[in-house]
Design a protein around this motif. Structure first.
Motif, PDB file in Angstrom:
ATOM      1  N   ARG A   1       0.833  -1.212   0.000  1.00 17.84           N
ATOM      2  CA  ARG A   1       0.000   0.000   0.000  1.00 17.84           C
ATOM      3  C   ARG A   1       0.865   1.258   0.000  1.00 17.84           C
ATOM      4  O   ARG A   1       0.590   2.219  -0.701  1.00 17.84           O
ATOM      5  CB  ARG A   1      -0.952  -0.010   1.206  1.00 17.84           C
ATOM      6  N   ARG A   2       1.931   1.252   0.801  1.00 21.10           N
ATOM      7  CA  ARG A   2       2.832   2.410   0.842  1.00 21.10           C
ATOM      8  C   ARG A   2       3.517   2.612  -0.496  1.00 21.10           C
ATOM      9  O   ARG A   2       3.709   3.744  -0.938  1.00 21.10           O
ATOM     10  CB  ARG A   2       3.898   2.235   1.929  1.00 21.10           C
TER      11      ARG A   2
ATOM     12  N   ASP B   1       2.374   1.836  -3.397  1.00 20.53           N
ATOM     13  CA  ASP B   1       1.362   2.303  -4.342  1.00 20.53           C
ATOM     14  C   ASP B   1       1.638   1.866  -5.779  1.00 20.53           C
ATOM     15  O   ASP B   1       1.208   2.515  -6.721  1.00 20.53           O
ATOM     16  CB  ASP B   1       1.194   3.821  -4.256  1.00 20.53           C
ATOM     17  N   HIS B   2       2.403   0.799  -5.929  1.00 21.86           N
ATOM     18  CA  HIS B   2       2.608   0.169  -7.231  1.00 21.86           C
ATOM     19  C   HIS B   2       3.038  -1.279  -6.973  1.00 21.86           C
ATOM     20  O   HIS B   2       3.488  -1.595  -5.873  1.00 21.86           O
ATOM     21  CB  HIS B   2       3.660   0.922  -8.069  1.00 21.86           C
TER      22      HIS B   2
ATOM     23  N   ILE C   1      -6.587  -3.178  -0.673  1.00 27.22           N
ATOM     24  CA  ILE C   1      -6.469  -1.738  -0.417  1.00 27.22           C
ATOM     25  C   ILE C   1      -7.476  -1.314   0.645  1.00 27.22           C
ATOM     26  O   ILE C   1      -7.132  -0.614   1.610  1.00 27.22           O
ATOM     27  CB  ILE C   1      -6.665  -0.926  -1.709  1.00 27.22           C
TER      28      ILE C   1
ATOM     29  N   ASP D   1      -6.541   0.225   4.303  1.00 29.55           N
ATOM     30  CA  ASP D   1      -7.033   1.577   4.584  1.00 29.55           C
ATOM     31  C   ASP D   1      -7.974   1.611   5.793  1.00 29.55           C
ATOM     32  O   ASP D   1      -8.123   2.648   6.434  1.00 29.55           O
ATOM     33  CB  ASP D   1      -7.731   2.158   3.358  1.00 29.55           C
TER      34      ASP D   1
END
Length: 170
Positions: free
Chosen positions: A69-70, A72-73, A125, A129
């Motif tokens: 997640r950090r 983001d790819h 995700i 989150d």
């Protein structure tokens, strides 16, 4: 046992007093910091583990999801190993389980077959989150007795100690 300024004693005070009785003259003053950091880490870690257990996750699995997640790819498995500082075999097991749970997906890029790319699914995700703010709230509760200035000062001092032990810049 010396009286603390506030008159209260904790686990580390008791530990130091016991060692003082067993090995008089031994300087256990580093425990003022190190043993407390370890104890706090264990207590906060147990609270995180209980919350993750309710979701059917381990701490290692959540750390993997959070790393994705950090980033983001998508990441290669070896990148996840580096970021999480976990052994490759552990990462493979976690990925298998998280993929079965529908939280991550693995793909082999058409142009670059050097390794599998791992990405979070929409469910992964959403889970991170939702869970990460809960983790931050538990950590905030752990330091709630400190003022903002005290927390900043403690964080800075612990940063000095951490850089002494782990000089790798991330």
């Amino acid at each position: 046992m010396e009286a603390r300024e506030d008159g209260h004693h904790d686990y580390v005070d008791r530990l130091r007093a016991q060692w003082g009785e067993r090995i008089p003259g031994l300087d256990t003053s580093p425990a003022e910091v190190v043993a407390r950091v370890l104890r706090i880490g264990a207590l906060v870690g147990h609270a995180h583990d209980r919350a993750l257990d309710e979701e059917g996750l381990t701490r290692g699995e959540f750390e993997l999801l959070a790393a994705l997640r950090r980033a983001d790819h998508p990441l290669r498995a070896r990148e996840i190993t580096t970021v999480t500082e976990s052994p490759g075999a552990s990462i493979t097991k976690r990925l298998d389980r998280l993929e079965r749970a529908g939280l991550v997906e693995r793909t082999v890029p058409e142009r670059d077959r050097r390794g599998v790319l791992v990405a979070l699914t929409a469910a992964g995700i959403a889970l991170v989150d939702r869970l990460f703010p809960e983790q931050v709230a538990r950590e905030a509760a752990a330091v709630s007795a400190l003022s903002v200035d005290e927390r900043d000062q403690l964080g800075a001092l612990l940063g000095v100690v951490l850089r002494t032990l782990d000089p790798v810049a991330y």
